[in-house]
Scaffold this motif. Structure first.
Motif, PDB file in Angstrom:
ATOM      1  N   PHE A 132       0.889  -1.174   0.000  1.00 41.84           N
ATOM      2  CA  PHE A 132       0.000   0.000   0.000  1.00 41.84           C
ATOM      3  C   PHE A 132       0.920   1.215   0.000  1.00 41.84           C
ATOM      4  CE2 PHE A 132      -2.301   3.252   2.412  1.00 41.84           C
ATOM      5  CZ  PHE A 132      -3.647   3.069   2.129  1.00 41.84           C
ATOM      6  N   ILE A 134       1.299   5.143  -0.213  1.00 40.19           N
ATOM      7  CA  ILE A 134       0.746   6.499  -0.226  1.00 40.19           C
ATOM      8  C   ILE A 134       1.771   7.531   0.239  1.00 40.19           C
ATOM      9  CG2 ILE A 134      -0.321   6.356   2.097  1.00 40.19           C
ATOM     10  CD1 ILE A 134      -2.748   7.887   0.812  1.00 40.19           C
ATOM     11  N   SER A 135       2.617   7.181   1.224  1.00 42.85           N
ATOM     12  CA  SER A 135       3.519   8.173   1.834  1.00 42.85           C
ATOM     13  C   SER A 135       4.610   8.623   0.868  1.00 42.85           C
ATOM     14  CB  SER A 135       4.189   7.593   3.079  1.00 42.85           C
ATOM     15  OG  SER A 135       3.215   7.177   3.999  1.00 42.85           O
ATOM     16  N   GLY A 140       3.713  12.912   4.568  1.00 42.91           N
ATOM     17  CA  GLY A 140       3.570  11.805   5.518  1.00 42.91           C
ATOM     18  C   GLY A 140       2.189  11.880   6.140  1.00 42.91           C
ATOM     19  N   SER A 141       2.072  12.619   7.246  1.00 50.41           N
ATOM     20  CA  SER A 141       0.740  12.816   7.846  1.00 50.41           C
ATOM     21  C   SER A 141      -0.159  13.556   6.869  1.00 50.41           C
ATOM     22  CB  SER A 141       0.867  13.631   9.141  1.00 50.41           C
ATOM     23  OG  SER A 141       1.700  12.970  10.055  1.00 50.41           O
ATOM     24  N   TRP A 165       8.912   4.946   2.648  1.00 53.35           N
ATOM     25  CA  TRP A 165       8.412   4.265   3.855  1.00 53.35           C
ATOM     26  C   TRP A 165       7.408   3.188   3.469  1.00 53.35           C
ATOM     27  CZ3 TRP A 165      11.651   5.900   7.241  1.00 53.35           C
ATOM     28  CH2 TRP A 165      12.017   7.240   7.304  1.00 53.35           C
ATOM     29  N   ILE A 166       7.593   2.555   2.330  1.00 46.35           N
ATOM     30  CA  ILE A 166       6.590   1.590   1.873  1.00 46.35           C
ATOM     31  C   ILE A 166       6.936   0.177   2.356  1.00 46.35           C
ATOM     32  CG2 ILE A 166       5.360   0.658  -0.139  1.00 46.35           C
ATOM     33  CD1 ILE A 166       5.038   3.777   0.520  1.00 46.35           C
ATOM     34  N   SER A 167       6.054  -0.362   3.191  1.00 45.32           N
ATOM     35  CA  SER A 167       6.247  -1.728   3.692  1.00 45.32           C
ATOM     36  C   SER A 167       6.164  -2.705   2.518  1.00 45.32           C
ATOM     37  CB  SER A 167       5.160  -2.083   4.706  1.00 45.32           C
ATOM     38  OG  SER A 167       5.219  -1.211   5.799  1.00 45.32           O
ATOM     39  N   LEU A 209      15.205  -0.508   9.925  1.00 49.22           N
ATOM     40  CA  LEU A 209      14.520   0.056  11.098  1.00 49.22           C
ATOM     41  C   LEU A 209      15.048  -0.559  12.389  1.00 49.22           C
ATOM     42  CD1 LEU A 209      10.793   0.058   9.893  1.00 49.22           C
ATOM     43  CD2 LEU A 209      12.467   1.874   9.730  1.00 49.22           C
ATOM     44  N   LEU A 215      11.138  -2.331   4.333  1.00 49.73           N
ATOM     45  CA  LEU A 215      10.630  -0.982   4.057  1.00 49.73           C
ATOM     46  C   LEU A 215      11.518  -0.353   2.988  1.00 49.73           C
ATOM     47  CD1 LEU A 215       8.431   0.624   5.838  1.00 49.73           C
ATOM     48  CD2 LEU A 215      10.361   1.963   6.611  1.00 49.73           C
ATOM     49  N   ILE A 368       3.416   5.252  14.950  1.00 47.85           N
ATOM     50  CA  ILE A 368       3.686   6.138  13.809  1.00 47.85           C
ATOM     51  C   ILE A 368       2.925   5.707  12.555  1.00 47.85           C
ATOM     52  CG2 ILE A 368       5.525   6.947  12.247  1.00 47.85           C
ATOM     53  CD1 ILE A 368       7.439   6.687  14.694  1.00 47.85           C
ATOM     54  N   THR A 372      -0.021   8.815  12.841  1.00 48.15           N
ATOM     55  CA  THR A 372       0.659   8.938  14.143  1.00 48.15           C
ATOM     56  C   THR A 372      -0.367   9.155  15.267  1.00 48.15           C
ATOM     57  OG1 THR A 372       0.822  11.337  13.975  1.00 48.15           O
ATOM     58  CG2 THR A 372       2.644  10.061  13.017  1.00 48.15           C
ATOM     59  N   GLU A 374      -0.501  11.652  17.207  1.00 48.68           N
ATOM     60  CA  GLU A 374      -0.979  13.046  17.179  1.00 48.68           C
ATOM     61  C   GLU A 374      -2.113  13.188  16.165  1.00 48.68           C
ATOM     62  OE1 GLU A 374       2.216  12.077  17.017  1.00 48.68           O
ATOM     63  OE2 GLU A 374       2.810  12.686  19.032  1.00 48.68           O
ATOM     64  N   LEU A 378      -6.114  14.364  16.497  1.00 45.71           N
ATOM     65  CA  LEU A 378      -6.815  15.358  15.660  1.00 45.71           C
ATOM     66  C   LEU A 378      -8.105  14.758  15.088  1.00 45.71           C
ATOM     67  CD1 LEU A 378      -3.880  17.024  13.651  1.00 45.71           C
ATOM     68  CD2 LEU A 378      -5.078  17.890  15.670  1.00 45.71           C
ATOM     69  N   LYS A 397      -4.895  12.046   7.534  1.00 49.57           N
ATOM     70  CA  LYS A 397      -4.675  10.622   7.796  1.00 49.57           C
ATOM     71  C   LYS A 397      -5.158  10.244   9.164  1.00 49.57           C
ATOM     72  CE  LYS A 397      -0.877   8.108   5.849  1.00 49.57           C
ATOM     73  NZ  LYS A 397       0.539   7.805   6.023  1.00 49.57           N
TER      74      LYS A 397
HETATM   75  C1  LIG Z   1       7.269   0.840  10.090  1.00 51.49           C
HETATM   76  C2  LIG Z   1       6.568   1.755   9.147  1.00 51.49           C
HETATM   77  C3  LIG Z   1       5.839   1.221   8.105  1.00 51.49           C
HETATM   78  C4  LIG Z   1       5.203   2.068   7.198  1.00 51.49           C
HETATM   79  N1  LIG Z   1       4.547   1.506   6.131  1.00 51.49           N
HETATM   80  C5  LIG Z   1       3.952   2.303   5.212  1.00 51.49           C
HETATM   81  C6  LIG Z   1       3.309   1.750   4.068  1.00 51.49           C
HETATM   82  O1  LIG Z   1       3.250   0.540   3.889  1.00 51.49           O
HETATM   83  N2  LIG Z   1       2.761   2.593   3.147  1.00 51.49           N
HETATM   84  C7  LIG Z   1       2.804   3.941   3.295  1.00 51.49           C
HETATM   85  O2  LIG Z   1       2.291   4.630   2.435  1.00 51.49           O
HETATM   86  N3  LIG Z   1       3.410   4.514   4.381  1.00 51.49           N
HETATM   87  C8  LIG Z   1       3.981   3.729   5.338  1.00 51.49           C
HETATM   88  N4  LIG Z   1       4.611   4.284   6.428  1.00 51.49           N
HETATM   89  C9  LIG Z   1       4.671   5.724   6.571  1.00 51.49           C
HETATM   90  C10 LIG Z   1       3.771   6.245   7.688  1.00 51.49           C
HETATM   91  O3  LIG Z   1       2.422   6.147   7.332  1.00 51.49           O
HETATM   92  C11 LIG Z   1       4.216   7.697   7.992  1.00 51.49           C
HETATM   93  O4  LIG Z   1       5.500   7.589   8.580  1.00 51.49           O
HETATM   94  C12 LIG Z   1       3.282   8.416   8.941  1.00 51.49           C
HETATM   95  O5  LIG Z   1       2.048   8.691   8.316  1.00 51.49           O
HETATM   96  C13 LIG Z   1       3.884   9.732   9.447  1.00 51.49           C
HETATM   97  O6  LIG Z   1       4.443  10.484   8.419  1.00 51.49           O
HETATM   98  P1  LIG Z   1       5.941  11.055   8.567  1.00 51.49           P
HETATM   99  O7  LIG Z   1       6.819   9.944   8.965  1.00 51.49           O
HETATM  100  O8  LIG Z   1       6.278  11.765   7.312  1.00 51.49           O
HETATM  101  O9  LIG Z   1       5.892  12.068   9.767  1.00 51.49           O
HETATM  102  P2  LIG Z   1       5.375  13.590   9.733  1.00 51.49           P
HETATM  103  O10 LIG Z   1       4.047  13.664   9.099  1.00 51.49           O
HETATM  104  O11 LIG Z   1       6.452  14.448   9.213  1.00 51.49           O
HETATM  105  O12 LIG Z   1       5.202  13.858  11.291  1.00 51.49           O
HETATM  106  C14 LIG Z   1       6.314  14.077  12.174  1.00 51.49           C
HETATM  107  C15 LIG Z   1       5.746  14.405  13.539  1.00 51.49           C
HETATM  108  O13 LIG Z   1       4.922  15.569  13.445  1.00 51.49           O
HETATM  109  C16 LIG Z   1       3.635  15.275  13.931  1.00 51.49           C
HETATM  110  N5  LIG Z   1       2.619  15.996  13.192  1.00 51.49           N
HETATM  111  C17 LIG Z   1       2.377  15.999  11.846  1.00 51.49           C
HETATM  112  N6  LIG Z   1       1.334  16.765  11.557  1.00 51.49           N
HETATM  113  C18 LIG Z   1       0.873  17.275  12.723  1.00 51.49           C
HETATM  114  C19 LIG Z   1      -0.188  18.137  13.081  1.00 51.49           C
HETATM  115  N7  LIG Z   1      -1.059  18.591  12.169  1.00 51.49           N
HETATM  116  N8  LIG Z   1      -0.351  18.453  14.381  1.00 51.49           N
HETATM  117  C20 LIG Z   1       0.485  17.965  15.332  1.00 51.49           C
HETATM  118  N9  LIG Z   1       1.501  17.130  15.057  1.00 51.49           N
HETATM  119  C21 LIG Z   1       1.707  16.789  13.769  1.00 51.49           C
HETATM  120  C22 LIG Z   1       3.476  13.777  13.764  1.00 51.49           C
HETATM  121  O14 LIG Z   1       2.490  13.262  14.632  1.00 51.49           O
HETATM  122  C23 LIG Z   1       4.874  13.292  14.084  1.00 51.49           C
HETATM  123  O15 LIG Z   1       5.012  13.192  15.477  1.00 51.49           O
HETATM  124  C24 LIG Z   1       5.263   3.468   7.360  1.00 51.49           C
HETATM  125  C25 LIG Z   1       5.994   3.998   8.440  1.00 51.49           C
HETATM  126  C26 LIG Z   1       6.636   3.158   9.321  1.00 51.49           C
HETATM  127  C27 LIG Z   1       7.418   3.752  10.463  1.00 51.49           C
END
Ligand SMILES: Cc1cc2nc3c(=O)[nH]c(=O)nc-3n(C[C@H](O)[C@H](O)[C@H](O)COP(=O)(O)OP(=O)(O)OC[C@H]3O[C@@H](n4cnc5c(N)ncnc54)[C@H](O)[C@@H]3O)c2cc1C
Length: 397
Positions: A132, A134-135, A140-141, A165-167, A209, A215, A368, A372, A374, A378, A397
């Protein structure tokens, strides 16, 4: 043996109780499955686990009955029971199972019958692995900020961009890739199925990781897919992604619950035998207070996880609030429970390879991925502040 009395709660029926008992028994007899998890060759470990889970018939729960599955439609309580049970023994086995469902989740929930026929039966028997995607580096978020685009070219679509970050990147046979669809306007997205042998896609990086988990980063360059590869309706990409996460998010809480139950088991074993100051650690009231807090948080997590799963299985269209609460509470609690367990084991708790040391590393990512903690807050706040679905302003998200 972890406490299974939660299975008497009214969220379950006999098929769930049987599933839990059968899977527990199978796990006991198939200990080899869990030894794969520590091998250094992560890719082949994951592939072996896929085959092993398929041989037990457990992957059938990742797809609906009409396409080789075990239940009419995805049964979230079954998914949660399986994730919880596997996670108690191996974070990697849980991850492998989870991705078999999530990797094709958009097809299961929104795809055409043709896509379902083509992709789901192989997932159920472990012949293929999904993912899957998307990231992105800068999305990310805030997934709506993605820059990967899909442009129409005759009857085909051409994808350009990068996902990270794609599993399962590198071991998946196919990927559901979420892209912008500029032809429909700035806020339009599309989900497309891309086979791993497509010449336009390449895994450019593998990311190591703190606990084993395949990943990586995927580059799409002039990646051509036919119109048959559209999952659901073009333009509904984000709705499809969020709708799929809605189904699977409570299962992340279930995995956290499994890790927490294992931590409690390890704590009980240790504190009932280790003696200091002439008595067992478990005889000190301060130890008992920790154990009591762990037990309460485990039951509270289980109530939230299985409430969300039950609501979805018994007809709720969306369980956004319930699933977010389940994921938030269960993952945050499990982190604290596991940390307490490390503390209860003293130096032994930080020895590499000790179960609680592994749990300490395994739990971290669950706070995460799939949104996440956080972001879950929301989502919950948006639902509480504005319960009318038409007026809800949802975070991405
Ligand atoms: C083990 C693992 C497997 C994963 N597998 C997949 C996968 O299969 N497919 C895929 O698409 N993605 C995958 N991901 C990605 C994952 O979905 C993202 O890491 C996650 O959504 C957070 O995005 P980011 O890492 O860019 O953090 P960011 O979005 O940059 O966030 C960093 C920090 O800021 C905080 N933050 C962000 N926005 C806000 C806000 N509005 N208010 C307050 N705080 C905020 C967050 O909570 C976090 O603490 C995976 C990640 C991991 C660690």
């Amino acid at each position: 043996m972890a406490d299974r009395t939660f299975l008497t709660w009214p969220f379950f029926d006999d098929s769930h109780r049987k599933l839990a008992a059968d899977l527990d028994a199978w796990c006991e007899s198939e200990r080899a499955l869990f030894s794969h998890a520590d091998e250094t060759d992560l890719d082949s470990s994951c592939k072996k686990i896929v085959k092993h889970l398929a041989s037990g018939g457990w992957l059938r729960y990742a797809v609906p009955k009409a396409f080789g599955g075990a239940t009419e439609s995805l049964d979230v309580r079954s998914l949660c029971i399986i994730r919880e049970t596997l996670a108690r023994r191996s974070g990697l086995a849980d991850f492998v199972f989870a991705l078999q469902g999530l990797g094709v989740g958009p097809i299961t929930e929104f795809g055409s019958d043709e896509l379902k026929k083509k992709y789901l039966p192989n997932i159920a028997v472990g012949k293929s692995i999904g993912a899957f995607a998307i990231s992105e580096k800068d999305a990310g978020s805030d997934v709506g900020a993605m820059t990967t685009v899909a442009r129409r070219d005759g009857k085909d679509f051409i994808i350009d961009g990068q996902k990270t970050w794609i599993s399962n990147a590198g071991i998946a046979d196919h990927y559901v890739v979420f892209c912008r669809l500029p032809e429909n306007g700035e806020k339009s997205y599309i989900a497309l199925l891309v086979d791993a042998n497509n010449a336009g896609m390449r895994v450019t990086e593998r990311i190591a990781l703190i606990s084993p988990h395949p990943l990586g980063t995927i580059q799409f360059t002039n990646c051509r897919v036919s119109a048959d590869a559209v999952v659901g309706t073009a333009g509904d990409g984000l709705k499809i992604a969020l709708g799929t996460l809605d189904v699977f998010r409570s299962t992340v809480g279930a995995a956290a619950l499994g890790l927490a139950r294992r931590a409690l088991d390890e704590s009980l074993t240790h504190t009932s035998s280790r003696k200091q100051f002439g008595q067992k650690l478990g005889d000190f009231q301060i130890t008992q207070a920790k154990i009591a807090e762990i037990a309460v948080n485990i039951d509270a997590s289980a109530l939230l996880v299985y409430r969300a799963a039950w609501a979805r299985d018994t007809g709720a269209q969306r369980i956004t609030r319930e699933a977010a609460m389940a994921k938030l509470f269960a993952t945050e609690s499990a982190q604290k429970i596991i940390d307490d367990s490390v503390q209860l084991l003293g130096a032994r708790g930080v020895v590499a390879g000790e179960p609680v040391e592994q749990l300490y590393r395994e739990i971290r990512a669950l706070r995460i991925y799939e949104g996440t903690s956080e972001i879950q807050k929301l989502i919950i706040a948006a639902q509480v502040l504005s319960p009318n679905p038409k007026t809800q302003k949802m975070p991405a998200k």
